[in-house]
Motif scaffolding. Structure first.
Motif, mmCIF file in Angstrom:
data_model
loop_
_atom_site.group_PDB
_atom_site.id
_atom_site.type_symbol
_atom_site.label_atom_id
_atom_site.label_comp_id
_atom_site.label_asym_id
_atom_site.label_seq_id
_atom_site.Cartn_x
_atom_site.Cartn_y
_atom_site.Cartn_z
ATOM 1 N N HIS A 103 17.443 -27.239 57.355
ATOM 2 C CA HIS A 103 17.694 -27.954 58.598
ATOM 3 C C HIS A 103 18.475 -27.065 59.556
ATOM 4 O O HIS A 103 19.029 -26.046 59.152
ATOM 5 N N ASP A 106 21.195 -30.216 65.617
ATOM 6 C CA ASP A 106 20.411 -30.803 66.708
ATOM 7 C C ASP A 106 20.715 -30.119 68.039
ATOM 8 O O ASP A 106 20.047 -30.391 69.047
ATOM 9 N N PHE A 111 15.376 -27.460 68.440
ATOM 10 C CA PHE A 111 15.355 -28.920 68.443
ATOM 11 C C PHE A 111 15.487 -29.477 69.851
ATOM 12 O O PHE A 111 14.875 -30.506 70.187
ATOM 13 N N SER A 114 12.083 -29.362 70.962
ATOM 14 C CA SER A 114 11.194 -30.213 70.167
ATOM 15 C C SER A 114 11.322 -31.684 70.528
ATOM 16 O O SER A 114 10.324 -32.418 70.538
ATOM 17 N N TYR A 125 8.250 -27.965 65.089
ATOM 18 C CA TYR A 125 9.259 -27.221 64.325
ATOM 19 C C TYR A 125 10.060 -28.149 63.408
ATOM 20 O O TYR A 125 10.748 -27.682 62.501
ATOM 21 N N TYR A 126 9.988 -29.446 63.659
ATOM 22 C CA TYR A 126 10.738 -30.432 62.873
ATOM 23 C C TYR A 126 9.778 -31.518 62.393
ATOM 24 O O TYR A 126 8.591 -31.518 62.745
ATOM 25 N N TYR A 159 12.793 -38.572 63.905
ATOM 26 C CA TYR A 159 12.851 -37.281 63.203
ATOM 27 C C TYR A 159 13.606 -37.453 61.890
ATOM 28 O O TYR A 159 14.499 -38.293 61.759
ATOM 29 N N HIS A 161 16.136 -36.391 58.924
ATOM 30 C CA HIS A 161 17.346 -35.614 58.626
ATOM 31 C C HIS A 161 17.867 -36.086 57.266
ATOM 32 O O HIS A 161 18.405 -37.176 57.135
ATOM 33 N N PRO A 168 18.687 -32.077 61.828
ATOM 34 C CA PRO A 168 17.254 -32.353 61.657
ATOM 35 C C PRO A 168 16.579 -31.353 60.730
ATOM 36 O O PRO A 168 16.828 -30.150 60.801
ATOM 37 N N ASP A 169 15.718 -31.863 59.862
ATOM 38 C CA ASP A 169 15.019 -31.010 58.897
ATOM 39 C C ASP A 169 13.908 -30.207 59.567
ATOM 40 O O ASP A 169 13.103 -30.747 60.335
ATOM 41 N N LEU A 170 13.851 -28.929 59.238
ATOM 42 C CA LEU A 170 12.780 -28.067 59.727
ATOM 43 C C LEU A 170 11.461 -28.407 59.040
ATOM 44 O O LEU A 170 11.448 -28.835 57.879
ATOM 45 N N ASN A 171 10.375 -28.170 59.751
ATOM 46 C CA ASN A 171 9.026 -28.421 59.222
ATOM 47 C C ASN A 171 8.470 -27.135 58.634
ATOM 48 O O ASN A 171 7.855 -26.329 59.334
#
Length: 559
Positions: A103, A106, A111, A114, A125-126, A159, A161, A168-171
């Motif tokens: 992550h 934010d 982010f 995003s 990206y998230y 989103y 987290h 926020p968690d990355l994708n």
């Protein structure tokens, strides 16, 4: 067994804001760390692991990163970092950085872009999902309490987290994200950094389809700890990271892994070196005498020695010849070892600290020492919620006491005093002077009042201190291949008081006998017989020929 330098090393973990303040603002910093390198060299460690020092709004003590390529101003500048790294190498110390890529903050520009729309370059990206029946996409609860989802009106989506809403968690499904991560890793490695500790790295691949998780009766959200780790693509991602980055540098890597077992870890930390060098597992520090799924880790009960041995034994034997262990009792996320596993009563603190150190440092794997552990620092035992800083602890109190009514206020405060992460985050205790020699002004966080008697100055002046005992253990590990590489056999797995194990390497043998109680315990005849043809190597009392172990006594014999 192949011999790489990380297998011979001992690591010292520094929580930067609590280690040493050099500019008298009450916050530890990089120049403060540099001032203490001679101390670390005296202790004898090989590697220093720094908790995050990157630019961050600090919602989770730096684990919410807003810019991976700049230094948090409270810690100094990039020039300060470059100077520290060079000086570490001059002191024969290697540096391991904290890599947080499950992550971001934010506030990270990825982010910020995003969240604006569904069709900008950073849109994927998230992890974004549409509402389901006007609510969150699934029932996942955050590790820090509450929902793992936050709604953003501009996108009309939630989103994910897994931690705080500001994380926020990355994708990782997006190959552009993975390349961004590999680029920032190269940035630090090209500076000369010697490795990475990778925060919750086995969470980067989420369960396919993000389904609901099993939920405890009465809970608002599902506890996802056993549900989201070790996802379907995590090994593929780590192998790609290894091919593209890690294999091109002579470094060490350790992955913090949630809900990992030895059977899974043999893939992450395999001796072929296709992924990471080792993992941090939580089974031993997550033990509870009275587990209650509704309240998670929170309790203040001592754990059974047989339970502790079963976990440590399993990791020693299951990874032997297949993967490499990391060895630790405490870190920035865990209470102080001597308070949790030993006895911080003044009558037993030093002896039990030495006993715990011996049990750990005589095992196969790379040992980690958390700042202050080497002088026997203890839990701070706060008595009011207002004294806590840790987001996890504060949220847990509000959720379990006020929102759900599962725990009484005084009981929850007792749980926090025993298990809160804040126990590890009080400033380092250097002297018995004002502010413990950490700073000349009020520190960012309350000191443990016992710094008047537990401090580095006192330890260095005492010939048989916990510090010098750790120094001896480190020297023995450097000298003895038996300690580093030998296999492991538990000699008394069902004993409730004594942890006794044997290490063997070629024709050499090591015996470790440790009493985990506050009373004397007779040595079993088989242990007396086994040690008869061995030579005493190290211990924390002078009674090593007696037929019983004194309270918290430990002995090591070698043949």
């Amino acid at each position: 067994m192949s011999k790489q330098w990380f297998k011979d090393a001992v690591v010292y973990q520094i929580y930067p804001q609590s280690f040493q303040d050099s500019n008298q603002d009450g916050i530890g910093d990089l120049k403060g760390i540099q001032q203490r390198l001679t101390y670390l060299e005296k202790l004898g460690v090989d590697v220093v692991w720094l908790n995050p020092i990157y630019t961050s709004p600090n919602q989770d003590n730096g684990y919410d990163i807003a810019d991976y390529r700049t230094i948090q101003t409270r810690y100094g500048s990039m020039q300060d970092f470059d100077d520290l790294l060079a000086d570490m190498h001059n002191h024969q110390l290697k540096l391991m950085m904290d890599l947080v890529v499950n992550h971001t903050s934010d506030q990270h520009h990825w982010f910020q872009e995003s969240k604006q729309s569904r069709n900008n370059p950073y849109a994927d990206y998230y992890i974004w999902r549409d509402p389901v029946d006007g609510h969150e996409p699934n029932n996942w609860g955050s590790f820090f309490g509450g929902s793992a989802w936050t709604y953003v009106p501009a996108r009309g989506q939630y989103y994910l987290h897994l931690f705080a809403s500001g994380q926020p968690d990355l994708n990782w499904e997006n190959p552009k994200v993975r390349q961004e991560v590999y680029d920032l890793m190269r940035f630090w490695l090209d500076k000369g950094v010697n490795g990475f500790r990778m925060d919750v790295i086995n969470l980067i691949s989420k369960p396919a389809g993000l389904p609901d998780a099993p939920k405890a009766p009465g809970a608002t959200y599902a506890n996802i700890e056993q549900f989201v780790g070790n996802g379907p693509k995590v090994n593929a991602y780590l192998q790609e990271m290894n091919r593209e980055v890690l294999s091109h540098y002579d470094i060490m890597t350790v992955g913090e892994c949630v809900a990992v077992t030895p059977e899974v870890a043999v893939h992450y930390a395999n001796l072929e070196g296709t992924e990471l060098n080792m993992v941090f597992q939580f089974e031993h520090v997550g033990l509870s005498a009275n587990p209650n799924p509704a309240i998670g880790k929170w309790n203040d009960e001592p754990i059974k020695l047989t339970d502790l041995k079963a976990v440590l034994d399993r990791w020693q034997t299951k990874l032997d010849g297949k993967a490499w262990n990391s060895l630790y009792w405490n870190n920035h996320d865990q209470p102080r070892a001597v308070s949790r596993f030993g006895n911080d009563n003044p009558a037993f603190r030093e002896r039990s600290a030495k006993m715990l150190a011996t049990v750990l440092h005589m095992m196969q794997g790379t040992p980690y020492i958390f700042e202050g552990e080497e002088i026997g620092m203890t839990n701070v035992h706060f008595k009011q919620l207002a004294e806590y800083e840790d987001l996890e602890s504060i949220n847990a109190y509000h959720e379990l006491v006020e929102d759900e009514g599962l725990v009484e206020p005084e009981t929850m405060l007792s749980y926090l005093a025993d298990r809160s992460r804040d126990n590890a985050r009080t400033p380092m205790q250097w002297t018995n002077q004002a502010y413990a020699g950490f700073s000349t002004v009020q520190p960012w966080f309350n000191l443990n009042p016992n710094y008047a008697t537990i401090n580095v100055d006192q330890a260095l002046a005492q010939a048989d201190s916990v510090f010098y005992y750790y120094q001896q253990l480190i020297q023995l590990r450097h000298q003895e291949a038996l300690i580093r590489y030998g296999n492991f056999t538990d000699l008394l797995p069902d004993d409730q008081a004594i942890y006794a194990y044997q290490r063997q390497y070629g024709n050499e043998s090591l015996l470790v006998y440790a009493n985990f109680t506050d009373h004397s315990v007779a040595l079993a005849s088989q242990l007396i017989k086994a040690s008869a043809d061995h030579t005493y190597l190290i211990g924390n009392t002078d009674s090593y020929t007696h037929a019983e172990l004194a309270p918290y006594e430990v002995r090591v014999y070698k043949k």
